[in-house]
Scaffold this active site. Structure first.
Site, mmCIF file in Angstrom:
data_model
loop_
_atom_site.group_PDB
_atom_site.id
_atom_site.type_symbol
_atom_site.label_atom_id
_atom_site.label_comp_id
_atom_site.label_asym_id
_atom_site.label_seq_id
_atom_site.Cartn_x
_atom_site.Cartn_y
_atom_site.Cartn_z
ATOM 1 N N ARG A 38 20.109 -5.213 83.935
ATOM 2 C CA ARG A 38 20.829 -4.658 85.091
ATOM 3 C C ARG A 38 21.562 -5.754 85.864
ATOM 4 N NH1 ARG A 38 19.109 -1.112 82.418
ATOM 5 N NH2 ARG A 38 18.478 0.982 83.059
ATOM 6 N N ASP A 147 16.371 9.140 99.737
ATOM 7 C CA ASP A 147 16.233 8.194 98.639
ATOM 8 C C ASP A 147 17.014 6.932 98.999
ATOM 9 O OD1 ASP A 147 15.241 8.721 95.490
ATOM 10 O OD2 ASP A 147 16.562 6.993 95.780
#
Length: 282
Positions: A38, A147
């Site tokens: 990532r 979130d």
């Protein structure tokens, strides 16, 4: 052809400490491949050229845009409708009865889903209330879903799901609350999508969570497993402050508030174990 940026062990440790301070999420050595992959994607996307350049820019960027993009890339969102359904059954058979008995006024019942991921959990709560709780016609319910990942929140608002995400739902609920798309996916009807308010919240950021108070029930399932002991205790304190006296929190099946904090009381209902803020607490 440009060379793929290298991430050394020291780079990994340095980044891991930085990301932990920002989010409370700890990556152990077993997550090295995932983190490196990532990171390299973000280094290439920003044309930073190297980890060092990227990390310096990340630490000193005032807008926070790249940090948010990185958080979106690093967070894992794995869920589906009616996951750990026994807690939803407990919600409508026991928890809400307690909440409504304590209500002294006509204030709404407030439920917080954190993290909401792509929306399956808060929408599951909405469907369960509509289908299985008689009190839904007597009480106003506010469903808040939060979130840290802004991309996943946009997906949640769209309410579009693959057959895998809805595989646990009875056929009658699929027909009643979803529209089948030409792609084979299922989209929730507008009424259900509009019943949930989605918001971005970093649980480790005091300025993010300070407005989140007065909840009767919180669902925080399978988040604390990504935290270390210190972050778990901080999260427990945040949830304690967010709950009304007597409010309850549901954790994932492998999580236990008793091992994290002594603030909560254990409640053993027929369907599930939940954790309650004492009635005398403020």
């Amino acid at each position: 052809m440009s060379q793929t940026p290298a991430i050394t062990k020291d780079d990994f440790v340095k980044f891991r400490e930085f990301f932990y301070r920002k989010t409370g999420i700890h990556f152990d050595d077993s997550k090295r491949y995932f983190v490196d992959k990532r990171l390299i994607e973000r280094i290439e996307a920003t044309d930073a050229g190297s980890f060092r350049n990227y990390f310096v820019s990340l630490r000193f960027q005032t807008s926070g845009d790249e940090l948010q993009s990185l958080v979106n890339a690093m967070t894992v969102n794995e869920t589906y409708f009616f996951r750990e359904e026994y807690q939803l059954k407990c919600l409508v058979t026991d928890m809400l009865d307690e909440v409504t008995r304590r209500k002294r006024d006509s204030s709404p019942i407030r439920i917080w889903s954190m993290p909401s991921s792509s929306g399956e959990e808060p929408y599951s709560i909405a469907l369960y209330l509509l289908e299985y709780w008689k009190g839904i016609y007597e009480w106003d319910v506010e469903l808040i879903a939060s979130d840290i990942d802004t991309n996943i929140l946009e997906r949640a608002r769209r309410g579009l799901y693959s057959p895998r995400s809805v595989h646990n739902l009875p056929a009658k609920l699929l027909e009643k609350y979803f529209n089948r798309q030409k792609t084979g996916d299922y989209q929730l009807i507008d009424d259900i999508r509009q019943s949930v308010e989605f918001s971005r919240v970093n649980l480790m950021n005091a300025s993010d969570v300070k407005a989140y108070k007065g909840f009767d029930i919180i669902f925080c399932r399978n988040l604390l497993i990504y935290f270390d002991d210190l972050s778990r205790r901080q999260a427990a304190d945040t949830f304690f402050d967010a709950l009304n006296p007597g409010g309850m929190i549901c954790l994932g099946h492998s999580e236990s508030m008793s091992r994290i904090s002594s603030l909560f009381q254990v409640r053993k209902f027929p369907e599930a174990i939940v954790y309650q803020k004492p009635l005398e607490a403020r």
